[in-house]
Enzyme design. Structure first.
Site, PDB file in Angstrom:
ATOM      1  N   LYS A  83      10.293   4.598   0.904  1.00  0.00           N
ATOM      2  CA  LYS A  83       9.352   5.693   1.154  1.00  0.00           C
ATOM      3  C   LYS A  83      10.014   7.065   1.024  1.00  0.00           C
ATOM      4  O   LYS A  83      11.182   7.234   1.400  1.00  0.00           O
ATOM      5  CB  LYS A  83       8.772   5.571   2.567  1.00  0.00           C
ATOM      6  CG  LYS A  83       7.874   4.363   2.802  1.00  0.00           C
ATOM      7  CD  LYS A  83       7.352   4.381   4.242  1.00  0.00           C
ATOM      8  CE  LYS A  83       6.522   3.143   4.553  1.00  0.00           C
ATOM      9  NZ  LYS A  83       5.236   3.153   3.831  1.00  0.00           N
ATOM     10  N   ARG A 167     -13.705   0.138   2.322  1.00  0.00           N
ATOM     11  CA  ARG A 167     -15.159   0.165   2.076  1.00  0.00           C
ATOM     12  C   ARG A 167     -15.594   1.498   1.477  1.00  0.00           C
ATOM     13  O   ARG A 167     -16.504   1.550   0.646  1.00  0.00           O
ATOM     14  CB  ARG A 167     -15.911  -0.111   3.381  1.00  0.00           C
ATOM     15  CG  ARG A 167     -15.855  -1.567   3.832  1.00  0.00           C
ATOM     16  CD  ARG A 167     -16.940  -1.870   4.849  1.00  0.00           C
ATOM     17  NE  ARG A 167     -16.944  -3.247   5.294  1.00  0.00           N
ATOM     18  CZ  ARG A 167     -17.520  -4.251   4.617  1.00  0.00           C
ATOM     19  NH1 ARG A 167     -18.120  -4.024   3.457  1.00  0.00           N
ATOM     20  NH2 ARG A 167     -17.497  -5.483   5.100  1.00  0.00           N
TER      21      ARG A 167
END
Length: 296
Positions: A83, A167
């Protein structure tokens, strides 16, 4: 003679495609990396502290010590990711020089730049970036990201935000598919996303790159849920090595991703895993403690 090519968008995106259907696990030591590889992880994410500890310790979270990253690279044969802080181009240059296989420009670390993300197309090593919605995902792809993941709320053991982000992205893709072509330029303006990438989504019904789940995945059922929603694979951060039995849980989560549509298998592998990581209710977090809001 054919000129050897490396670091092209096609090669980087093709490499990311190889992780589809797999699990990528956070590790902080070479021994943990070996456990992840033995469990069937497709890659490991090398970092000094898992997100739960970063959240607990506070302070500034930065790129990991190169010595630790090199030890993990030497310990396993699977790809190693690491990262960097959002916008920290020098940390990314260092990781590329170390030979990591993938860079995560991550909101889990303390952002270095509040305005600009790294121009990822300038690097030969591929990048993965987090996104909460379709506009954010396409902006990162426009900068050169080869993989997108949900942001979720890392280090909470609570999958609700990852579900929300998945979603949202998938729903916005379906909405674009239903639009007439003449509305796409306005859609690109509203999303603040490159027009050509919006056209791609309209034509293909998917992102131009693989789309993984991340943030709060702690159980085999969590991992299977993210695959059920239609994502391409799963990152597991604190969920493995903050649980009572990391080896068994790591194997179970890998199997859960493979057999996400088989409840009988999921029931079997979810049994007797010991306690999962202690979770955090998202509603208990004050705005300053929410990592997913970092970046834009």
């Amino acid at each position: 003679m054919t000129e050897h090519q490396s670091g092209t968008p096609q090669l980087k995106q093709g490499f990311a495609e190889m992780f589809k259907g797999g699990v990528i696990m956070d590790v902080v030591t070479a021994d943990q990396a070996r456990i992840a590889e033995a469990a069937g992880a497709t890659a490991v994410m090398a970092l000094e502290r898992v997100p739960a500890d970063i959240r607990q310790d506070g302070g500034v979270a930065r790129m990991s010590d190169p010595k630790m990253i090199k030890e993990i690279i030497a310990a396993v044969t699977i790809p190693v990711m690491a990262k960097v802080r959002i916008g920290h181009v020098i940390e990314a240059q260092i990781l590329q020089a170390l030979g990591v296989d993938f860079i995560d420009e991550s909101e889990v670390l303390t952002p270095a730049d509040e305005q600009f993300h790294i121009l990822k197309s300038e690097f030969k090593v591929p990048f993965v970036c987090g996104a909460k919605n379709l506009g954010e995902a396409l902006r990162r792809v426009g900068e050169g990201a080869s993989m997108i993941r949900t942001k979720g709320e890392a280090g909470t053991g609570n999958v609700v935000e990852a579900v929300r982000h998945a979603r949202t992205v998938l729903g916005e893709i379906r909405a674009i598919q239903s639009k007439p072509a003449e509305e796409l330029m306005t859609t690109a303006r509203d999303l603040q996303a490159p027009y050509e990438l919006v056209k791609y989504v309209h034509q293909h019904g998917r992102l131009p790159v693989v789309n993984f789940a991340a943030g709060g995945v702690a159980t085999p059922a969590d991992a299977a849920l993210m695959m059920y929603l239609g994502l391409d694979g799963v990152f597991v951060g604190s969920g493995i090595f903050k649980s009572d039995n990391p080896e068994r849980r790591a194997h179970a989560i890998v199997k859960a991703v493979t057999h996400h549509n088989n409840p009988d298998v999921l029931a079997e592998i979810s049994e007797d895993l010991g306690a999962p990581m202690t979770g955090i209710n998202i509603d208990d977090l004050i705005p300053a403690e929410r990592l997913a809001s970092r970046g834009w």
